[in-house]
Enzyme design. Structure first.
Site, PDB file in Angstrom:
ATOM      1  N   CYS A 259       0.827  -1.215   0.000  1.00  0.00           N
ATOM      2  CA  CYS A 259       0.000   0.000   0.000  1.00  0.00           C
ATOM      3  C   CYS A 259       0.864   1.270   0.000  1.00  0.00           C
ATOM      4  O   CYS A 259       1.511   1.576   1.000  1.00  0.00           O
ATOM      5  CB  CYS A 259      -0.920  -0.060   1.225  1.00  0.00           C
ATOM      6  SG  CYS A 259      -1.773   1.472   1.592  1.00  0.00           S
TER       7      CYS A 259
ATOM      8  N   CYS B 267      -0.117   3.966   2.541  1.00  0.00           N
ATOM      9  CA  CYS B 267       0.273   3.527   3.887  1.00  0.00           C
ATOM     10  C   CYS B 267       1.707   3.955   4.176  1.00  0.00           C
ATOM     11  O   CYS B 267       2.025   4.411   5.276  1.00  0.00           O
ATOM     12  CB  CYS B 267       0.169   2.008   4.015  1.00  0.00           C
ATOM     13  SG  CYS B 267      -1.502   1.362   3.809  1.00  0.00           S
TER      14      CYS B 267
END
Length: 113
Positions: A35, A38
């Protein structure tokens, strides 16, 4: 998963103890290795963890490695930030955000200093 200063990694096995049983409000970052947002959020959470250590605990949970907690709280996207207070989820946010915005969004759930 990225190691971030001040941010503990939790798992399905210790989530209830580390998050639901915590004395402070806990911000859980539901994350994944793949991600991008993230990774962008990691230094922001590290800074917030340092600044707000007396009012907020910050942990991260890998959604791919910990499906039980991910399913329990209906997490569908990463990063999802969920704040727990007294064992209950009280706020949920999806997506990366700058530090100032995150602090504004957390103001109502932080423990009094």
């Amino acid at each position: 998963m990225m190691r971030v200063e001040g941010v503990t990694t939790v798992t399905d096995a210790d989530f209830d103890t580390e998050v639901l049983g915590a004395g402070l409000p806990v911000l859980v970052k539901f994350t994944a290795d793949w991600c991008g947002p993230c990774r962008q959020l990691a230094p922001v959470l590290g800074a917030v963890a340092e600044e707000e250590a007396d009012r907020l605990k910050i942990v991260q949970l890998d959604v791919d490695r910990n499906p039980e907690v991910t399913l329990r709280y209906g997490v569908m996207a990463t990063p999802t930030l969920m704040v727990f207070r007294a064992g209950e989820p009280v706020k949920s946010m999806v997506g990366a955000r700058p530090k100032r915005r995150l602090l504004q969004e957390l103001e109502d759930v932080l423990a009094p200093a």
